[in-house]
Structures are given as structure tokens and as C-alpha cells.
Design an enzyme around this catalytic site. Structure first.
Site, short mmCIF file in Angstrom:
data_model
loop_
_atom_site.label_atom_id
_atom_site.label_comp_id
_atom_site.label_asym_id
_atom_site.label_seq_id
_atom_site.Cartn_x
_atom_site.Cartn_y
_atom_site.Cartn_z
N ARG A 129 11.61 -5.50 5.11
CA ARG A 129 11.31 -4.09 4.85
C ARG A 129 12.31 -3.17 5.56
O ARG A 129 12.53 -3.29 6.74
CB ARG A 129 9.88 -3.77 5.31
CG ARG A 129 9.54 -2.30 5.20
CD ARG A 129 8.04 -2.05 5.15
NE ARG A 129 7.34 -2.40 6.38
CZ ARG A 129 6.02 -2.29 6.52
NH1 ARG A 129 5.28 -1.86 5.51
NH2 ARG A 129 5.44 -2.61 7.65
N ARG A 187 -9.33 1.72 8.61
CA ARG A 187 -8.86 0.38 8.95
C ARG A 187 -9.88 -0.39 9.79
O ARG A 187 -9.62 -1.54 10.16
CB ARG A 187 -7.58 0.54 9.76
CG ARG A 187 -6.42 -0.36 9.36
CD ARG A 187 -5.22 0.12 10.15
NE ARG A 187 -4.06 -0.69 10.07
CZ ARG A 187 -2.95 -0.34 9.40
NH1 ARG A 187 -2.93 0.77 8.69
NH2 ARG A 187 -1.89 -1.10 9.45
N LYS A 229 0.83 -1.22 0.00
CA LYS A 229 0.00 0.00 0.00
C LYS A 229 0.87 1.26 0.00
O LYS A 229 0.64 2.18 -0.78
CB LYS A 229 -0.92 0.04 1.23
CG LYS A 229 -1.88 -1.13 1.34
CD LYS A 229 -2.77 -1.01 2.57
CE LYS A 229 -2.05 -1.00 3.90
NZ LYS A 229 -1.30 -2.24 4.19
N ARG A 249 11.49 -1.54 11.16
CA ARG A 249 10.47 -1.18 12.14
C ARG A 249 10.40 -2.25 13.23
O ARG A 249 10.47 -3.43 12.94
CB ARG A 249 9.11 -1.06 11.43
CG ARG A 249 8.91 0.28 10.78
CD ARG A 249 7.69 0.34 9.90
NE ARG A 249 6.48 -0.24 10.47
CZ ARG A 249 5.32 -0.27 9.82
NH1 ARG A 249 5.22 0.27 8.60
NH2 ARG A 249 4.26 -0.82 10.36
N ARG A 290 -0.26 -8.72 13.57
CA ARG A 290 -0.82 -7.64 12.75
C ARG A 290 -1.66 -8.18 11.59
O ARG A 290 -2.67 -7.60 11.22
CB ARG A 290 0.30 -6.73 12.24
CG ARG A 290 0.80 -5.79 13.33
CD ARG A 290 2.12 -5.16 12.99
NE ARG A 290 2.10 -4.51 11.71
CZ ARG A 290 3.13 -4.44 10.86
NH1 ARG A 290 4.27 -5.02 11.19
NH2 ARG A 290 3.02 -3.81 9.75
P1 ADP Z 1 1.57 -1.46 7.58
O1 ADP Z 1 2.11 -0.54 6.52
O2 ADP Z 1 2.51 -2.57 7.85
O3 ADP Z 1 0.18 -1.92 7.26
P2 ADP Z 1 1.17 0.92 9.14
O4 ADP Z 1 2.41 1.71 9.03
O5 ADP Z 1 0.02 1.31 8.28
O6 ADP Z 1 1.50 -0.62 8.93
O7 ADP Z 1 0.66 0.93 10.64
C1 ADP Z 1 1.53 0.69 11.72
C2 ADP Z 1 0.74 0.72 13.01
O8 ADP Z 1 0.17 2.03 13.21
C3 ADP Z 1 -0.46 -0.21 13.08
O9 ADP Z 1 -0.11 -1.53 13.47
C4 ADP Z 1 -1.34 0.49 14.13
O10 ADP Z 1 -0.84 0.28 15.45
C5 ADP Z 1 -1.13 1.95 13.78
N1 ADP Z 1 -2.12 2.42 12.79
C6 ADP Z 1 -1.86 2.84 11.52
N2 ADP Z 1 -2.99 3.19 10.90
C7 ADP Z 1 -4.00 2.99 11.79
C8 ADP Z 1 -5.41 3.15 11.75
N3 ADP Z 1 -6.04 3.59 10.66
N4 ADP Z 1 -6.12 2.83 12.86
C9 ADP Z 1 -5.52 2.40 13.97
N5 ADP Z 1 -4.21 2.21 14.08
C10 ADP Z 1 -3.44 2.49 13.00
P1 ADP Z 2 2.20 -1.87 3.21
O1 ADP Z 2 2.21 -0.37 3.20
O2 ADP Z 2 0.98 -2.45 2.57
O3 ADP Z 2 2.45 -2.44 4.56
P2 ADP Z 2 4.78 -1.64 1.84
O4 ADP Z 2 4.54 -0.77 0.67
O5 ADP Z 2 5.46 -1.05 3.01
O6 ADP Z 2 3.38 -2.36 2.28
O7 ADP Z 2 5.59 -2.92 1.32
C1 ADP Z 2 6.02 -3.94 2.21
C2 ADP Z 2 7.40 -4.46 1.79
O8 ADP Z 2 7.27 -5.17 0.56
C3 ADP Z 2 8.42 -3.34 1.52
O9 ADP Z 2 9.68 -3.81 1.92
C4 ADP Z 2 8.35 -3.13 0.00
O10 ADP Z 2 9.59 -2.68 -0.53
C5 ADP Z 2 8.04 -4.53 -0.49
N1 ADP Z 2 7.15 -4.56 -1.67
C6 ADP Z 2 6.13 -3.71 -1.98
N2 ADP Z 2 5.53 -4.07 -3.14
C7 ADP Z 2 6.19 -5.18 -3.57
C8 ADP Z 2 6.04 -6.03 -4.74
N3 ADP Z 2 5.08 -5.81 -5.65
N4 ADP Z 2 6.91 -7.05 -4.86
C9 ADP Z 2 7.87 -7.29 -3.93
N5 ADP Z 2 8.06 -6.53 -2.82
C10 ADP Z 2 7.23 -5.48 -2.65
#
Ligand code: ADP
Ligand code: ADP
Length: 217
Positions: free
Chosen positions: A132, A93, A18, A164, A175
Site C-alpha cells: 500500500r 471499530r 474500505k 505507512r 492489526r
Molecule cells: P486500516 O485502513 O489499515 O484498517 P486505519 O487507517 O483505519 O487502518 O487505522 C490506522 C490506525 O488508526 C489503527 O490501527 C488505530 O490505531 C487507529 N484507529 C483508526 N480508527 C480507529 C477507531 N475507530 N478506533 C480506535 N483506533 C482507530
Molecule cells: P482498508 O481501508 O480496508 O485498510 P485500503 O482501501 O487501504 O483498505 O486497501 C488496502 C490496499 O489494497 C491498498 O494498497 C489498495 O490499493 C489495495 N486494494 C484495495 N482494494 C483492492 C482490490 N479489490 N484488489 C486489489 N487491491 C486492492
């Protein structure tokens, strides 16, 4: 009101891509990228009250309470750089957040235009999250799939990359479960609203971007 604003909601499990795609999409469409995870992490590093409150939830892989999250998004969306709209990454979310977002957008004369749902199976998610690497400015790399030019160094500003805390294997699995429990109901919510477009997130980053751009056009 000016020209109509565009709001895109990126939906998908942690690790789906995302953030990676939201950044590219926002740049290509001239929209703002709003990542609630990045906003919480900024607050955390600046040791604000909001950051302190959020940190206990984030460390455990739990969601930050809805009221706190919604208030933060409302404030962010009220800033002038959001006038043309936004690509939302990690928000809404929960069903309560989705309802609040509808109401919030209605107040400002907007609506959710499109919800790309990036689907990726669990085993791939774990592999992605464990590799990541993040920059402090929120740029996202992967040790194998999207490596920086120099290991552990941000391509853009040369600052060190970090992993992270919540990308540790135990927290990652939790998660993913939290996603299935609390976020996946939004797939049907947006499908019923006729806004969902399913994107195969297992493809290469460039191919996923291409599919997203087709969906937006
Ligand atoms: P990822 O990219 O791996 O999905 P995020 O960076 O979006 O993770 O989120 C990291 C953490 O921040 C989540 O596990 C949660 O604790 C908090 N968080 C992010 N967005 C939201 C949301 N919309 N509602 C509640 N908690 C959130
Ligand atoms: P999210 O925001 O949904 O948690 P991220 O964009 O942070 O996801 O991506 C999670 C991990 O996967 C990062 O290390 C990113 O570089 C990698 N990644 C993202 N898209 C792809 C893809 N299409 N193929 C392989 N790795 C990817």
C-alpha cells in the site's frame, strides 16, 4: 429537519479495501467520507495533542481508546458538510463505539442505513497492506494492484507517496489480530440489526464497487 441523511458503515479487516471503496462510494452518492485513520494521521502530522495521544497506539497497531475516538467522530459529524450523511471508514471499530454511534445518530435524528462487510482472507490482506502506498491527502494506491501513473507519485497533485509505518509486516499481523478480537463482533451486531451486506473483497476494485452500488440501490 431537512431530507433524511444517509449513514453507511464500511466494515472489514485492515487491507480489505474500505478506504478505496469508501472514497468512490462517497463521491458517487454525494456523501462525506470519514476515515478515523485519516483523521488521526492528520492530527499526527499537525502535531496536535490528539495526534500525540493517538500516535503511540497507532505505531503498535493498537486501537486508540474509545472515548477519544468517539469524541473525535462526534466533532467531525457536527460539521455542516455532513448534513447529507457520511460513509464511515474505520469507525465504529469496537462494540462500545458502535453503541455510541447509535446514540450519536439518534440525537441528530439519523441511523445506520447499511453496513457493507468486505471480506478478504488473511494472506491477501498481508499482501495488500505491504504494497500500500499513500498520498498525504489520503489517496490510496497499491504497488501492483492500483499503481499510480508514475511510481511513488500521486496522480492528482504530484506529491510523493509514502508507506505507512504500521504497514510493516510485524504490525500488520498484530492489526489483523486486533481486528478479529475487537472489531469482528460488529459483524453479528449489524447482521442482527438486518443491516449487513457481505461483499466479496477479493474481486477487482471495479467489481467490488459495482457490488457495493447494487447493495446501496
Ligand atoms: P486500516 O485502513 O489499515 O484498517 P486505519 O487507517 O483505519 O487502518 O487505522 C490506522 C490506525 O488508526 C489503527 O490501527 C488505530 O490505531 C487507529 N484507529 C483508526 N480508527 C480507529 C477507531 N475507530 N478506533 C480506535 N483506533 C482507530
Ligand atoms: P482498508 O481501508 O480496508 O485498510 P485500503 O482501501 O487501504 O483498505 O486497501 C488496502 C490496499 O489494497 C491498498 O494498497 C489498495 O490499493 C489495495 N486494494 C484495495 N482494494 C483492492 C482490490 N479489490 N484488489 C486489489 N487491491 C486492492
Amino acid at each position: 429537519m431537512n431530507e433524511k441523511a444517509t449513514y453507511i458503515v464500511m466494515l472489514g479487516p485492515p487491507g480489505a479495501g474500505k478506504g478505496t471503496q469508501a472514497k468512490i462510494l462517497a463521491e458517487k452518492l454525494g456523501l462525506v467520507h470519514i476515515s478515523t485513520g485519516d483523521l488521526f494521521r492528520e492530527n499526527l502530522s499537525q502535531e496536535t495533542e490528539l495526534g500525540k495521544l493517538a500516535s503511540s497506539y497507532m505505531a503498535k497497531g493498537e486501537l486508540v481508546p474509545d472515548d477519544v475516538t468517539i469524541a473525535m467522530v462526534k466533532e467531525r459529524l457536527s460539521r455542516p458538510d455532513c448534513a447529507k450523511g457520511a460513509v464511515m471508514d474505520g469507525f465504529p471499530r469496537t462494540p462500545a463505539q458502535a453503541e455510541a454511534f447509535e446514540a450519536l445518530l439518534a440525537e441528530i435524528g439519523g441511523k445506520v442505513d447499511l453496513v457493507p462487510f468486505i471480506s478478504v482472507p488473511n494472506d491477501v490482506l498481508v499482501e495488500r497492506l505491504s504494497g500500500r502506498w499513500m498520498s498525504h491527502a489520503g489517496r490510496v494506491y497499491h504497488a501492483l494492484y492500483n499503481p499510480p501513473k508514475v511510481k511513488w507519485v500521486d496522480d492528482v497533485d504530484g506529491s510523493p507517496l509514502y508507506q505507512r509505518d504500521d504497514d510493516k509486516p510485524e504490525t500488520v499481523l498484530h492489526r489483523i489480530n486486533v481486528y478479529y478480537d475487537q472489531t469482528s463482533p460488529l459483524i453479528d451486531f449489524y447482521r442482527q440489526a438486518g443491516k449487513l451486506v457481505e461483499i466479496d473483497g477479493t474481486q477487482e476494485i471495479e467489481q467490488v464497487t459495482e457490488d457495493l452500488l447494487k447493495a446501496v440501490a
